[in-house]
Scaffold this motif. Structure first.
Motif, PDB file in Angstrom:
ATOM      1  N   ILE A 209       0.841  -1.202   0.000  1.00 40.12           N
ATOM      2  CA  ILE A 209       0.000   0.000   0.000  1.00 40.12           C
ATOM      3  C   ILE A 209       0.876   1.252   0.000  1.00 40.12           C
ATOM      4  O   ILE A 209       0.651   2.190  -0.779  1.00 40.12           O
ATOM      5  CB  ILE A 209      -0.936   0.011   1.216  1.00 40.12           C
ATOM      6  N   LYS A 210       1.884   1.270   0.856  1.00 39.63           N
ATOM      7  CA  LYS A 210       2.767   2.429   0.977  1.00 39.63           C
ATOM      8  C   LYS A 210       3.476   2.717  -0.343  1.00 39.63           C
ATOM      9  O   LYS A 210       3.517   3.864  -0.813  1.00 39.63           O
ATOM     10  CB  LYS A 210       3.793   2.194   2.083  1.00 39.63           C
ATOM     11  N   SER A 211       4.014   1.669  -0.986  1.00 39.22           N
ATOM     12  CA  SER A 211       4.741   1.851  -2.248  1.00 39.22           C
ATOM     13  C   SER A 211       3.822   2.339  -3.364  1.00 39.22           C
ATOM     14  O   SER A 211       4.183   3.234  -4.141  1.00 39.22           O
ATOM     15  CB  SER A 211       5.404   0.531  -2.659  1.00 39.22           C
ATOM     16  N   LEU A 212       2.625   1.767  -3.443  1.00 34.24           N
ATOM     17  CA  LEU A 212       1.678   2.174  -4.490  1.00 34.24           C
ATOM     18  C   LEU A 212       1.231   3.615  -4.299  1.00 34.24           C
ATOM     19  O   LEU A 212       1.128   4.372  -5.272  1.00 34.24           O
ATOM     20  CB  LEU A 212       0.475   1.236  -4.504  1.00 34.24           C
ATOM     21  N   LEU A 213       0.975   3.996  -3.067  1.00 37.61           N
ATOM     22  CA  LEU A 213       0.534   5.368  -2.803  1.00 37.61           C
ATOM     23  C   LEU A 213       1.653   6.372  -3.069  1.00 37.61           C
ATOM     24  O   LEU A 213       1.404   7.466  -3.598  1.00 37.61           O
ATOM     25  CB  LEU A 213       0.043   5.505  -1.369  1.00 37.61           C
ATOM     26  N   GLU A 214       2.881   6.016  -2.719  1.00 35.22           N
ATOM     27  CA  GLU A 214       4.014   6.906  -3.000  1.00 35.22           C
ATOM     28  C   GLU A 214       4.149   7.132  -4.497  1.00 35.22           C
ATOM     29  O   GLU A 214       4.364   8.263  -4.958  1.00 35.22           O
ATOM     30  CB  GLU A 214       5.305   6.318  -2.430  1.00 35.22           C
ATOM     31  N   ARG A 215       4.020   6.061  -5.264  1.00 34.53           N
ATOM     32  CA  ARG A 215       4.118   6.181  -6.723  1.00 34.53           C
ATOM     33  C   ARG A 215       2.959   7.014  -7.277  1.00 34.53           C
ATOM     34  O   ARG A 215       3.148   7.868  -8.148  1.00 34.53           O
ATOM     35  CB  ARG A 215       4.119   4.785  -7.345  1.00 34.53           C
ATOM     36  N   PHE A 216       1.761   6.766  -6.761  1.00 39.13           N
ATOM     37  CA  PHE A 216       0.575   7.503  -7.196  1.00 39.13           C
ATOM     38  C   PHE A 216       0.735   8.998  -6.930  1.00 39.13           C
ATOM     39  O   PHE A 216       0.491   9.824  -7.816  1.00 39.13           O
ATOM     40  CB  PHE A 216      -0.652   6.964  -6.460  1.00 39.13           C
ATOM     41  N   ASN A 217       1.164   9.354  -5.716  1.00 36.91           N
ATOM     42  CA  ASN A 217       1.342  10.769  -5.369  1.00 36.91           C
ATOM     43  C   ASN A 217       2.397  11.436  -6.246  1.00 36.91           C
ATOM     44  O   ASN A 217       2.238  12.591  -6.664  1.00 36.91           O
ATOM     45  CB  ASN A 217       1.719  10.896  -3.895  1.00 36.91           C
ATOM     46  N   SER A 218       3.469  10.707  -6.524  1.00 35.52           N
ATOM     47  CA  SER A 218       4.534  11.250  -7.371  1.00 35.52           C
ATOM     48  C   SER A 218       4.053  11.476  -8.800  1.00 35.52           C
ATOM     49  O   SER A 218       4.319  12.513  -9.407  1.00 35.52           O
ATOM     50  CB  SER A 218       5.734  10.297  -7.359  1.00 35.52           C
ATOM     51  N   ASP A 219       3.328  10.489  -9.343  1.00 35.27           N
ATOM     52  CA  ASP A 219       2.887  10.564 -10.735  1.00 35.27           C
ATOM     53  C   ASP A 219       1.788  11.602 -10.957  1.00 35.27           C
ATOM     54  O   ASP A 219       1.664  12.150 -12.056  1.00 35.27           O
ATOM     55  CB  ASP A 219       2.370   9.199 -11.199  1.00 35.27           C
ATOM     56  N   THR A 220       0.972  11.848  -9.934  1.00 32.93           N
ATOM     57  CA  THR A 220      -0.202  12.708 -10.134  1.00 32.93           C
ATOM     58  C   THR A 220      -0.029  14.124  -9.589  1.00 32.93           C
ATOM     59  O   THR A 220      -0.935  14.954  -9.747  1.00 32.93           O
ATOM     60  CB  THR A 220      -1.444  12.081  -9.461  1.00 32.93           C
ATOM     61  N   ALA A 221       1.120  14.403  -8.985  1.00 34.19           N
ATOM     62  CA  ALA A 221       1.348  15.730  -8.399  1.00 34.19           C
ATOM     63  C   ALA A 221       1.185  16.831  -9.446  1.00 34.19           C
ATOM     64  O   ALA A 221       1.808  16.790 -10.508  1.00 34.19           O
ATOM     65  CB  ALA A 221       2.747  15.801  -7.786  1.00 34.19           C
ATOM     66  N   GLY A 222       0.322  17.789  -9.166  1.00 33.21           N
ATOM     67  CA  GLY A 222       0.112  18.915 -10.070  1.00 33.21           C
ATOM     68  C   GLY A 222      -0.699  18.586 -11.305  1.00 33.21           C
ATOM     69  O   GLY A 222      -0.808  19.417 -12.213  1.00 33.21           O
ATOM     70  N   LYS A 223      -1.278  17.392 -11.350  1.00 35.34           N
ATOM     71  CA  LYS A 223      -2.048  16.976 -12.525  1.00 35.34           C
ATOM     72  C   LYS A 223      -3.506  16.736 -12.148  1.00 35.34           C
ATOM     73  O   LYS A 223      -3.844  16.580 -10.971  1.00 35.34           O
ATOM     74  CB  LYS A 223      -1.460  15.692 -13.120  1.00 35.34           C
ATOM     75  N   GLU A 224      -4.353  16.669 -13.168  1.00 35.25           N
ATOM     76  CA  GLU A 224      -5.758  16.331 -12.956  1.00 35.25           C
ATOM     77  C   GLU A 224      -5.930  14.824 -13.108  1.00 35.25           C
ATOM     78  O   GLU A 224      -5.659  14.263 -14.173  1.00 35.25           O
ATOM     79  CB  GLU A 224      -6.653  17.053 -13.963  1.00 35.25           C
ATOM     80  N   ILE A 225      -6.373  14.174 -12.048  1.00 33.41           N
ATOM     81  CA  ILE A 225      -6.609  12.732 -12.092  1.00 33.41           C
ATOM     82  C   ILE A 225      -7.961  12.494 -12.754  1.00 33.41           C
ATOM     83  O   ILE A 225      -8.983  13.052 -12.328  1.00 33.41           O
ATOM     84  CB  ILE A 225      -6.597  12.122 -10.680  1.00 33.41           C
ATOM     85  N   THR A 226      -7.975  11.685 -13.803  1.00 33.22           N
ATOM     86  CA  THR A 226      -9.221  11.455 -14.533  1.00 33.22           C
ATOM     87  C   THR A 226      -9.809  10.066 -14.309  1.00 33.22           C
ATOM     88  O   THR A 226     -11.022   9.883 -14.397  1.00 33.22           O
ATOM     89  CB  THR A 226      -9.014  11.663 -16.041  1.00 33.22           C
ATOM     90  N   GLU A 227      -8.958   9.084 -14.032  1.00 33.49           N
ATOM     91  CA  GLU A 227      -9.440   7.707 -13.872  1.00 33.49           C
ATOM     92  C   GLU A 227      -8.589   6.979 -12.837  1.00 33.49           C
ATOM     93  O   GLU A 227      -7.368   7.162 -12.789  1.00 33.49           O
ATOM     94  CB  GLU A 227      -9.346   6.926 -15.187  1.00 33.49           C
ATOM     95  N   ILE A 228      -9.233   6.129 -12.030  1.00 34.79           N
ATOM     96  CA  ILE A 228      -8.523   5.218 -11.133  1.00 34.79           C
ATOM     97  C   ILE A 228      -9.260   3.883 -11.135  1.00 34.79           C
ATOM     98  O   ILE A 228     -10.484   3.836 -10.998  1.00 34.79           O
ATOM     99  CB  ILE A 228      -8.455   5.730  -9.679  1.00 34.79           C
ATOM    100  N   GLY A 229      -8.508   2.808 -11.284  1.00 30.33           N
ATOM    101  CA  GLY A 229      -9.104   1.477 -11.230  1.00 30.33           C
ATOM    102  C   GLY A 229      -8.214   0.510 -10.473  1.00 30.33           C
ATOM    103  O   GLY A 229      -6.985   0.648 -10.496  1.00 30.33           O
ATOM    104  N   ILE A 230      -8.829  -0.430  -9.801  1.00 31.87           N
ATOM    105  CA  ILE A 230      -8.100  -1.510  -9.140  1.00 31.87           C
ATOM    106  C   ILE A 230      -8.739  -2.824  -9.576  1.00 31.87           C
ATOM    107  O   ILE A 230      -9.959  -2.994  -9.462  1.00 31.87           O
ATOM    108  CB  ILE A 230      -8.165  -1.401  -7.604  1.00 31.87           C
ATOM    109  N   SER A 231      -7.939  -3.733 -10.089  1.00 32.87           N
ATOM    110  CA  SER A 231      -8.414  -5.067 -10.421  1.00 32.87           C
ATOM    111  C   SER A 231      -7.675  -6.070  -9.543  1.00 32.87           C
ATOM    112  O   SER A 231      -6.516  -5.861  -9.198  1.00 32.87           O
ATOM    113  CB  SER A 231      -8.179  -5.383 -11.901  1.00 32.87           C
ATOM    114  N   HIS A 232      -8.344  -7.151  -9.205  1.00 37.68           N
ATOM    115  CA  HIS A 232      -7.708  -8.108  -8.298  1.00 37.68           C
ATOM    116  C   HIS A 232      -8.031  -9.548  -8.696  1.00 37.68           C
ATOM    117  O   HIS A 232      -9.087  -9.827  -9.263  1.00 37.68           O
ATOM    118  CB  HIS A 232      -8.160  -7.861  -6.852  1.00 37.68           C
ATOM    119  N   ALA A 233      -7.106 -10.436  -8.375  1.00 39.47           N
ATOM    120  CA  ALA A 233      -7.287 -11.867  -8.607  1.00 39.47           C
ATOM    121  C   ALA A 233      -7.579 -12.531  -7.266  1.00 39.47           C
ATOM    122  O   ALA A 233      -6.690 -13.085  -6.625  1.00 39.47           O
ATOM    123  CB  ALA A 233      -6.044 -12.469  -9.259  1.00 39.47           C
TER     124      ALA A 233
END
Length: 279
Positions: A209-233
Protein backbone atom coordinates in the motif's frame (compact mmCIF):
# COMPACT_ATOMS: atom_id res chain seq x y z
CA UNK A 1 -23.48 9.89 -42.09
CA UNK A 2 -21.60 6.69 -41.20
CA UNK A 3 -20.95 6.07 -37.52
CA UNK A 4 -17.87 4.81 -35.70
CA UNK A 5 -18.25 1.50 -33.85
CA UNK A 6 -15.95 0.45 -31.02
CA UNK A 7 -14.68 -3.10 -30.55
CA UNK A 8 -12.43 -4.45 -27.81
CA UNK A 9 -11.51 -7.77 -26.19
CA UNK A 10 -12.48 -9.34 -22.89
CA UNK A 11 -9.45 -8.15 -20.90
CA UNK A 12 -10.81 -4.68 -20.06
CA UNK A 13 -12.09 -5.89 -16.66
CA UNK A 14 -15.02 -3.50 -17.12
CA UNK A 15 -18.58 -4.46 -16.10
CA UNK A 16 -20.81 -5.64 -18.93
CA UNK A 17 -23.37 -2.98 -18.05
CA UNK A 18 -20.85 -0.20 -18.69
CA UNK A 19 -19.70 -1.71 -21.99
CA UNK A 20 -23.31 -2.17 -23.11
CA UNK A 21 -24.15 1.40 -22.08
CA UNK A 22 -21.48 2.69 -24.44
CA UNK A 23 -22.34 0.16 -27.17
CA UNK A 24 -18.90 -1.44 -27.09
CA UNK A 25 -18.65 -4.83 -28.81
CA UNK A 26 -16.48 -7.37 -26.98
CA UNK A 27 -14.61 -10.31 -28.47
CA UNK A 28 -13.64 -12.80 -25.75
CA UNK A 29 -10.30 -14.53 -25.53
CA UNK A 30 -10.18 -18.17 -24.39
CA UNK A 31 -8.69 -19.94 -21.39
CA UNK A 32 -7.87 -23.63 -21.17
CA UNK A 33 -7.82 -25.06 -17.65
CA UNK A 34 -8.08 -28.60 -16.30
CA UNK A 35 -8.94 -30.06 -19.69
CA UNK A 36 -11.69 -27.57 -20.56
CA UNK A 37 -11.79 -24.46 -22.77
CA UNK A 38 -13.81 -21.44 -21.66
CA UNK A 39 -14.60 -18.03 -23.10
CA UNK A 40 -12.90 -15.42 -20.95
CA UNK A 41 -15.37 -13.96 -18.44
CA UNK A 42 -18.28 -15.31 -20.50
CA UNK A 43 -18.60 -19.05 -19.82
CA UNK A 44 -16.51 -18.94 -16.65
CA UNK A 45 -16.41 -16.30 -13.92
CA UNK A 46 -13.19 -14.95 -12.39
CA UNK A 47 -13.74 -16.75 -9.06
CA UNK A 48 -14.68 -20.05 -10.70
CA UNK A 49 -11.54 -19.83 -12.80
CA UNK A 50 -9.26 -19.18 -9.81
CA UNK A 51 -10.71 -22.17 -7.99
CA UNK A 52 -10.06 -24.38 -11.01
CA UNK A 53 -6.56 -22.95 -11.53
CA UNK A 54 -5.55 -23.69 -7.94
CA UNK A 55 -6.28 -27.40 -8.29
CA UNK A 56 -5.27 -27.85 -11.94
CA UNK A 57 -2.18 -30.03 -12.49
CA UNK A 58 -0.83 -27.61 -15.11
CA UNK A 59 -0.79 -23.85 -15.59
CA UNK A 60 -3.82 -22.73 -17.62
CA UNK A 61 -3.25 -21.56 -21.17
CA UNK A 62 -4.79 -18.60 -22.98
CA UNK A 63 -5.45 -18.02 -26.65
CA UNK A 64 -6.59 -15.11 -28.76
CA UNK A 65 -9.77 -15.42 -30.82
CA UNK A 66 -9.51 -16.93 -34.29
CA UNK A 67 -9.15 -14.48 -37.13
CA UNK A 68 -12.59 -15.53 -38.38
CA UNK A 69 -14.24 -14.28 -35.18
CA UNK A 70 -12.81 -10.80 -35.75
CA UNK A 71 -13.66 -10.93 -39.45
CA UNK A 72 -17.29 -11.84 -38.83
CA UNK A 73 -17.72 -8.97 -36.38
CA UNK A 74 -15.94 -6.43 -38.57
CA UNK A 75 -17.99 -7.36 -41.63
CA UNK A 76 -21.25 -7.27 -39.63
CA UNK A 77 -20.59 -3.95 -37.92
CA UNK A 78 -19.36 -2.26 -41.07
CA UNK A 79 -21.96 -3.51 -43.53
CA UNK A 80 -23.79 -0.16 -43.46
CA UNK A 81 -20.62 1.82 -44.06
CA UNK A 82 -19.71 2.36 -40.41
CA UNK A 83 -16.02 2.62 -39.49
CA UNK A 84 -14.71 0.30 -36.77
CA UNK A 85 -12.08 1.19 -34.19
CA UNK A 86 -10.83 -2.02 -32.61
CA UNK A 87 -8.81 -1.45 -29.41
CA UNK A 88 -6.98 -4.37 -27.83
CA UNK A 89 -4.73 -5.53 -25.02
CA UNK A 90 -1.02 -4.95 -25.38
CA UNK A 91 0.67 -6.80 -28.22
CA UNK A 92 3.55 -7.40 -25.79
CA UNK A 93 1.47 -10.03 -23.98
CA UNK A 94 -0.88 -11.47 -26.58
CA UNK A 95 -1.33 -12.11 -30.28
CA UNK A 96 -4.81 -10.57 -30.14
CA UNK A 97 -3.70 -7.30 -31.73
CA UNK A 98 -1.92 -9.01 -34.63
CA UNK A 99 -4.91 -11.28 -35.24
CA UNK A 100 -7.20 -8.24 -35.28
CA UNK A 101 -4.88 -6.58 -37.81
CA UNK A 102 -4.99 -9.65 -40.05
CA UNK A 103 -8.80 -9.67 -39.91
CA UNK A 104 -8.94 -5.94 -40.65
CA UNK A 105 -6.97 -6.47 -43.86
CA UNK A 106 -9.36 -9.23 -44.92
CA UNK A 107 -12.55 -7.37 -44.01
CA UNK A 108 -14.67 -5.43 -46.49
CA UNK A 109 -15.26 -2.88 -43.72
CA UNK A 110 -13.10 0.10 -42.83
CA UNK A 111 -11.28 -1.06 -39.67
CA UNK A 112 -8.68 0.77 -37.60
CA UNK A 113 -6.87 -1.48 -35.10
CA UNK A 114 -5.16 0.06 -32.06
CA UNK A 115 -2.63 -1.53 -29.73
CA UNK A 116 -3.56 -0.04 -26.35
CA UNK A 117 -0.21 -1.17 -24.87
CA UNK A 118 -2.29 -1.79 -21.74
CA UNK A 119 -4.46 -4.43 -20.11
CA UNK A 120 -7.33 -4.50 -17.62
CA UNK A 121 -9.10 -1.26 -16.75
CA UNK A 122 -6.20 0.74 -18.22
CA UNK A 123 -7.28 -0.68 -21.58
CA UNK A 124 -10.81 0.20 -20.52
CA UNK A 125 -9.84 3.87 -20.03
CA UNK A 126 -9.12 4.05 -23.76
CA UNK A 127 -12.13 1.99 -24.83
CA UNK A 128 -14.74 4.04 -22.96
CA UNK A 129 -13.18 7.35 -24.04
CA UNK A 130 -13.24 6.20 -27.67
CA UNK A 131 -16.90 5.21 -27.35
CA UNK A 132 -17.82 8.60 -25.85
CA UNK A 133 -15.98 10.47 -28.59
CA UNK A 134 -17.55 8.33 -31.31
CA UNK A 135 -21.01 9.11 -29.94
CA UNK A 136 -20.13 12.83 -29.97
CA UNK A 137 -19.27 12.60 -33.67
CA UNK A 138 -15.52 13.09 -33.51
CA UNK A 139 -13.33 11.68 -36.26
CA UNK A 140 -11.12 8.60 -36.26
CA UNK A 141 -8.01 10.77 -36.23
CA UNK A 142 -9.28 12.80 -33.27
CA UNK A 143 -10.05 9.62 -31.36
CA UNK A 144 -6.65 8.08 -32.15
CA UNK A 145 -4.85 11.22 -30.99
CA UNK A 146 -6.85 11.27 -27.75
CA UNK A 147 -6.13 7.60 -27.03
CA UNK A 148 -2.42 8.20 -27.50
CA UNK A 149 -2.60 11.02 -24.96
CA UNK A 150 -4.46 8.77 -22.50
CA UNK A 151 -1.79 6.09 -22.94
CA UNK A 152 0.99 8.60 -22.34
CA UNK A 153 -0.66 9.63 -19.06
CA UNK A 154 -1.70 6.19 -17.77
CA UNK A 155 0.22 4.18 -15.19
CA UNK A 156 -0.47 0.50 -14.52
CA UNK A 157 1.19 -1.15 -11.53
CA UNK A 158 0.91 -4.87 -10.84
CA UNK A 159 1.60 -6.64 -7.55
CA UNK A 160 1.86 -10.44 -7.69
CA UNK A 161 1.91 -13.01 -4.89
CA UNK A 162 4.13 -15.29 -6.92
CA UNK A 163 6.20 -15.08 -10.11
CA UNK A 164 5.29 -18.66 -11.06
CA UNK A 165 2.53 -17.80 -13.52
CA UNK A 166 4.47 -14.97 -15.17
CA UNK A 167 7.55 -17.17 -15.59
CA UNK A 168 5.75 -20.28 -16.87
CA UNK A 169 3.55 -18.19 -19.15
CA UNK A 170 6.51 -16.33 -20.64
CA UNK A 171 5.10 -12.93 -19.61
CA UNK A 172 7.92 -11.97 -17.25
CA UNK A 173 9.14 -9.10 -19.46
CA UNK A 174 12.07 -7.20 -17.96
CA UNK A 175 11.54 -8.79 -14.54
CA UNK A 176 13.67 -11.87 -15.26
CA UNK A 177 16.13 -10.82 -12.60
CA UNK A 178 13.48 -11.46 -9.98
CA UNK A 179 13.05 -15.15 -10.81
CA UNK A 180 15.53 -16.25 -8.17
CA UNK A 181 14.12 -13.92 -5.49
CA UNK A 182 13.66 -15.46 -2.08
CA UNK A 183 10.26 -16.51 -0.82
CA UNK A 184 7.80 -13.99 0.63
CA UNK A 185 8.95 -11.15 -1.65
CA UNK A 186 6.04 -9.36 -3.34
CA UNK A 187 7.23 -7.89 -6.66
CA UNK A 188 5.71 -4.65 -7.92
CA UNK A 189 6.02 -4.09 -11.66
CA UNK A 190 4.58 -1.61 -14.12
CA UNK A 191 3.42 -2.10 -17.66
CA UNK A 192 5.83 -0.04 -19.74
CA UNK A 193 5.55 -0.07 -23.53
CA UNK A 194 3.32 -3.09 -23.13
CA UNK A 195 5.62 -5.33 -21.07
CA UNK A 196 6.26 -5.88 -17.37
CA UNK A 197 9.08 -3.74 -15.97
CA UNK A 198 10.33 -4.06 -12.37
CA UNK A 199 9.61 -1.21 -9.95
CA UNK A 200 10.39 -2.52 -6.47
CA UNK A 201 10.04 -5.49 -4.11
CA UNK A 202 8.28 -5.51 -0.76
CA UNK A 203 7.37 -8.08 1.89
CA UNK A 204 4.09 -7.06 3.51
CA UNK A 205 0.65 -5.78 2.53
CA UNK A 206 1.34 -2.53 4.36
CA UNK A 207 4.50 -2.02 2.30
CA UNK A 208 2.52 -2.72 -0.87
CA UNK A 209 0.00 0.00 0.00
CA UNK A 210 2.77 2.43 0.98
CA UNK A 211 4.74 1.85 -2.25
CA UNK A 212 1.68 2.17 -4.49
CA UNK A 213 0.53 5.37 -2.80
CA UNK A 214 4.01 6.91 -3.00
CA UNK A 215 4.12 6.18 -6.72
CA UNK A 216 0.57 7.50 -7.20
CA UNK A 217 1.34 10.77 -5.37
CA UNK A 218 4.53 11.25 -7.37
CA UNK A 219 2.89 10.56 -10.74
CA UNK A 220 -0.20 12.71 -10.13
CA UNK A 221 1.35 15.73 -8.40
CA UNK A 222 0.11 18.92 -10.07
CA UNK A 223 -2.05 16.98 -12.52
CA UNK A 224 -5.76 16.33 -12.96
CA UNK A 225 -6.61 12.73 -12.09
CA UNK A 226 -9.22 11.45 -14.53
CA UNK A 227 -9.44 7.71 -13.87
CA UNK A 228 -8.52 5.22 -11.13
CA UNK A 229 -9.10 1.48 -11.23
CA UNK A 230 -8.10 -1.51 -9.14
CA UNK A 231 -8.41 -5.07 -10.42
CA UNK A 232 -7.71 -8.11 -8.30
CA UNK A 233 -7.29 -11.87 -8.61
CA UNK A 234 -9.27 -12.96 -5.54
CA UNK A 235 -7.64 -10.33 -3.31
CA UNK A 236 -10.56 -8.03 -2.55
CA UNK A 237 -9.22 -7.29 0.93
CA UNK A 238 -6.05 -5.65 -0.37
CA UNK A 239 -7.97 -3.88 -3.14
CA UNK A 240 -10.37 -2.36 -0.63
CA UNK A 241 -7.52 -1.33 1.68
CA UNK A 242 -5.91 0.52 -1.21
CA UNK A 243 -9.19 2.20 -2.17
CA UNK A 244 -9.73 3.32 1.42
CA UNK A 245 -6.29 4.94 1.51
CA UNK A 246 -6.90 6.59 -1.85
CA UNK A 247 -10.16 8.08 -0.57
CA UNK A 248 -8.10 10.08 1.92
CA UNK A 249 -6.18 11.88 -0.82
CA UNK A 250 -8.55 12.11 -3.81
CA UNK A 251 -12.28 12.36 -4.45
CA UNK A 252 -12.03 10.53 -7.79
CA UNK A 253 -14.15 7.34 -7.71
CA UNK A 254 -12.10 4.14 -7.59
CA UNK A 255 -13.60 1.16 -9.43
CA UNK A 256 -12.68 -2.27 -8.04
CA UNK A 257 -13.13 -5.19 -10.40
CA UNK A 258 -12.23 -8.90 -10.42
CA UNK A 259 -9.54 -9.57 -13.00
CA UNK A 260 -10.66 -11.67 -15.95
CA UNK A 261 -9.41 -15.27 -16.20
CA UNK A 262 -6.99 -14.39 -19.00
CA UNK A 263 -5.24 -11.78 -16.86
CA UNK A 264 -5.30 -14.02 -13.79
CA UNK A 265 -3.61 -16.76 -15.81
CA UNK A 266 -0.65 -14.43 -16.26
CA UNK A 267 -0.51 -12.91 -12.78
CA UNK A 268 -1.58 -15.83 -10.60
CA UNK A 269 -4.01 -15.67 -7.68
CA UNK A 270 -3.65 -12.90 -5.12
CA UNK A 271 -2.43 -10.28 -7.59
CA UNK A 272 -3.78 -6.76 -7.84
CA UNK A 273 -3.51 -4.21 -10.61
CA UNK A 274 -3.55 -0.50 -9.77
CA UNK A 275 -4.06 1.88 -12.67
CA UNK A 276 -4.71 5.56 -13.06
CA UNK A 277 -4.66 8.37 -15.60
CA UNK A 278 -3.53 11.90 -14.71
CA UNK A 279 -3.10 14.70 -17.21
Amino acid sequence: MPDIRIVTDSTTDLPKELLDQHEVEVIPLSVFVDGETYEDNVTISPLEFIQKMKIAPELPKTSQPAVGVFLEMYDRLGQNGDTIISIHMTSGMSGTYSTACAAAEMSSSNVVVIDSQMISQALGFQVIEAAKMAREGLTVQQIKARLMKILDNTTLLVVVDTLENLVKGGRIGKAKGWISSILSIKPIAMLEQGIYTPVTKVRTSSQIIKSLLERFNSDTAGKEITEIGISHADNLTLAERLREELSRITSIPVRIRPATPVITTHTGPGAIGFMYCAE
